[in-house]
Design a protein around this motif. Structure first.
Motif, mmCIF file in Angstrom:
data_model
loop_
_atom_site.group_PDB
_atom_site.id
_atom_site.type_symbol
_atom_site.label_atom_id
_atom_site.label_comp_id
_atom_site.label_asym_id
_atom_site.label_seq_id
_atom_site.Cartn_x
_atom_site.Cartn_y
_atom_site.Cartn_z
ATOM 1 N N VAL B 46 0.863 -1.180 0.000
ATOM 2 C CA VAL B 46 0.000 0.000 0.000
ATOM 3 C C VAL B 46 0.905 1.238 0.000
ATOM 4 O O VAL B 46 1.653 1.450 0.954
ATOM 5 C CB VAL B 46 -0.922 0.020 1.239
ATOM 6 N N GLU B 48 0.707 4.502 0.525
ATOM 7 C CA GLU B 48 0.723 5.447 1.649
ATOM 8 C C GLU B 48 1.386 4.816 2.878
ATOM 9 O O GLU B 48 2.161 5.466 3.578
ATOM 10 C CB GLU B 48 -0.705 5.911 1.967
ATOM 11 N N VAL B 49 1.093 3.554 3.117
ATOM 12 C CA VAL B 49 1.697 2.867 4.261
ATOM 13 C C VAL B 49 3.208 2.727 4.042
ATOM 14 O O VAL B 49 4.017 2.955 4.952
ATOM 15 C CB VAL B 49 1.037 1.484 4.477
ATOM 16 N N SER B 51 5.153 4.656 2.284
ATOM 17 C CA SER B 51 5.799 5.963 2.436
ATOM 18 C C SER B 51 5.986 6.312 3.906
ATOM 19 O O SER B 51 7.017 6.853 4.301
ATOM 20 C CB SER B 51 4.961 7.047 1.757
ATOM 21 N N ARG B 52 4.981 6.012 4.716
ATOM 22 C CA ARG B 52 5.087 6.315 6.150
ATOM 23 C C ARG B 52 6.217 5.504 6.796
ATOM 24 O O ARG B 52 6.975 6.025 7.611
ATOM 25 C CB ARG B 52 3.749 6.034 6.841
ATOM 26 N N VAL B 55 9.695 7.004 6.116
ATOM 27 C CA VAL B 55 10.074 8.147 6.964
ATOM 28 C C VAL B 55 10.543 7.649 8.335
ATOM 29 O O VAL B 55 11.502 8.167 8.902
ATOM 30 C CB VAL B 55 8.901 9.142 7.134
ATOM 31 N N VAL B 93 10.966 10.040 -0.198
ATOM 32 C CA VAL B 93 11.635 9.959 1.098
ATOM 33 C C VAL B 93 13.143 9.776 0.887
ATOM 34 O O VAL B 93 13.958 10.501 1.475
ATOM 35 C CB VAL B 93 11.048 8.825 1.959
#
Ligand SMILES: [Zn+2]
Lengths: 217, 335
Positions: B46, B48-49, B51-52, B55, B93
């Motif tokens: 996923v 968005e997951v 990418s988090r 970070v 990132v």
């Protein structure tokens, strides 16, 4: 002190340099710039103009959200990598607190970021202090709980009817400013750099659905 | 000439990675933080997951890479980073971190193509002889690349629909295998027989392109038909049959490309290079045809930053530096 303050959490890009007492340099772009391509060249140019080198820096202050997910990550990654590699302090400040402080007004202020479908990220500040919690909520419902002398700042033009009874902060003060951010963060306790993450205030959609599904099992 | 020390960063999909590589060949450290456990519950990556997670992990992996290599930023000659292709939020990132490092220490910044990285993973193990042909097979890519010389790429064939790895994942989902499905199918196929005789999709006679969506549909239909008739499918045989079709097409086209292009070597790269069926098929065909086969070891098949540090030697030597305005390029072409 040599502070760099960065805000990429909304569509605005704002960078400032400060000695902890005053704002020495500040640049804000409110048009929809691409933060990914503009942030570092802007920071580099500003540092050259005040004759600072990266090794002189003592602190990075970052607006840590809420805001646009991608924007938050660009700012957060840049800030934590700089703080880590230069071995200096990293200080996060809420974007909503920054918006409230940038409004330059005293008393009660609600900072609002549009989060679509009538919802927003909101933070209610009284003389600079957060009251309650910053949250993602239905704006129309939330503002009904507020005293009528509350001033409204942020994406107020997205909630014209909801905010009708309230005073709206002048447009000149409705954008977050990195200069204000630098001063807010000048004296605060730094956080553990490696563990720093932006505050999205909302789960990734897939994660929210997954948690929901677990509950039904 | 002293060999440059390159700190490389890779974050194009679901691995957060950093490595220190000397001279494009000598790996001093290769740190990979995998998110696979987190994405398992969604049955796929996923964005968005992912990418988090990047970070959260990014400065840890950079710090680990430097520590394991026993060097500091002062020793580093350049910062390399995957510029694309990949998931834009994930790439950003790595790119943001690389730019911050380059700026903080006034080091050259080098943008690297992810696939160039997979190709040059091979050079971490052995010498490359040009011209050569490279077969790229991963979750996002299926390509045949002709390299007339070091650092020169010509894409001569690519998938017209699904990537090979994507087809694996979809078939795995049909068989209700847990994510990531590719390695599971490979495992099942080891003990199965090609009983289904799925089609081999060759496209035009002279084409080096691939197509896997028809094969994927055949597999899904076979499963549904069996279900409707109340028949039991032997998953091992289904996996073996599917894999036989994929491997035969990949191997045949790759061998033909090497012969027609006069390649001295056949390189294999990308996550699917870890597939045992494909490795066996290529090994057999290459020894029959007298072609030298170069496959990276298992730990260099998946995404990692050592491969980015290896490929970065070209922009470094050519003085092709990126500026601090570098962006993530999710659809970057290999040139
Ligand atoms: Zn890859």
């Amino acid at each position: 002190m040599k502070i760099v303050a960065i805000d990429t959490s909304t569509k605005q890009l704002s960078v400032a340099l400060s000695d902890g007492q005053q704002i020495l340099a500040e640049a804000s772009y409110v048009t929809s710039l691409n933060h990914a391509t503009k942030l570092m060249p802007l920071l580099e140019r500003m540092m050259q103009e005040v004759n600072w080198s990266p090794q002189d820096l003592t602190r990075i202050v970052i607006a840590d959200g809420p805001g646009s997910y991608t924007g938050l990550r660009i700012g957060a990654t840049t800030a934590k990598t700089l703080a880590y590699t230069l071995g200096i302090d990293l200080v996060p400040v809420s974007t909503l607190e920054l918006m409230a402080a940038s409004a330059g007004a005293t008393g009660r202020i609600l900072a609002i970021q549009d989060a679509r479908r009538g919802t927003g990220f909101v933070g209610f500040y009284e003389e600079g202090q957060l009251v309650g919690e910053e949250q993602h909520t239905v704006v129309a419902e939330f503002v009904k709980t507020l005293p009528e002398d509350t001033k409204m700042t942020g994406d107020t033009d997205k909630f014209v009817t909801e905010l009708e009874p309230f005073t709206i902060v002048n447009a000149a003060f409705r954008s977050p400013r990195a200069g204000v951010l630098a001063l807010l963060g000048a004296a605060r306790e730094p956080v553990e750099t490696h563990a720093f993450e932006p505050r999205y205030l909302r789960l990734a959609e897939a994660e929210a659905k997954w948690i929901e599904a677990q509950r039904h099992d | 000439m002293t060999q440059p020390l390159i700190l490389a960063i890779e974050s194009s999909c679901d691995e957060t990675a950093a490595a220190v590589v000397r001279g494009g060949t000598d790996v001093l450290s290769n740190v990979v933080s995998s998110q696979i456990e987190s994405h398992k519950r969604f049955g796929g990556v996923v964005p968005e997951v992912a990418s988090r997670h990047h970070v959260e992990r990014i400065t840890y992996v950079i710090d680990d890479a430097l520590t394991e290599a026993g060097v500091t930023m002062d020793d580093i000659d350049a910062i390399a980073v995957t510029e694309g292709p990949g998931l834009v939020g994930a790439l950003l990132v790595g790119v943001s971190a690389a730019k911050a490092l380059a700026f903080a220490h006034s080091k050259p910044l080098l943008g690297v193509h992810h696939i160039a990285g997979h190709i040059y993973a091979n050079r971490l193990e052995q010498e490359l002889h040009f011209p050569l042909v490279c077969l790229i097979a991963s979750g996002g890519h299926t390509e045949l690349i002709y390299m007339p010389e070091d650092g020169m790429y010509e894409v001569i064939g690519e998938t017209r629909d699904d990537a090979a790895g994507e087809a694996y994942d979809k078939v795995a989902r049909t068989l209700k295998l847990p994510y990531p499905g590719g390695p599971r199918i490979d495992q099942l196929a080891q003990t199965g027989q090609d009983t289904f005789h799925f089609p081999r999709i060759w496209l035009e006679k002279e084409s080096y392109d691939f197509s896997f969506s028809g094969l994927k549909s055949s597999v899904i239909n076979a499963v549904h038909n069996a279900e409707q008739r109340g028949e039991v499918i032997i998953p091992e045989d289904l996996a073996a049959s599917f894999q036989a079709s994929v491997v035969e097409v990949l191997v045949t086209k790759a061998i033909r490309a090497v012969k027609e292009k006069g390649g001295k070597q056949l390189l294999v790269a990308g996550g699917v290079a870890a597939n045992r069926g494909l490795r066996a098929g290529l090994t057999e065909a290459c020894s029959r045809e007298g072609i030298e086969l170069v496959i990276p070891p298992m730990h260099l098949c998946g995404d990692n930053a050592a491969m980015i540090g290896a490929a970065a030697i070209h922009p470094y030597r050519a003085g092709r530096q990126s500026t601090l305005a570098m962006n993530a390029e999710p659809g970057l072409d290999l040139k």
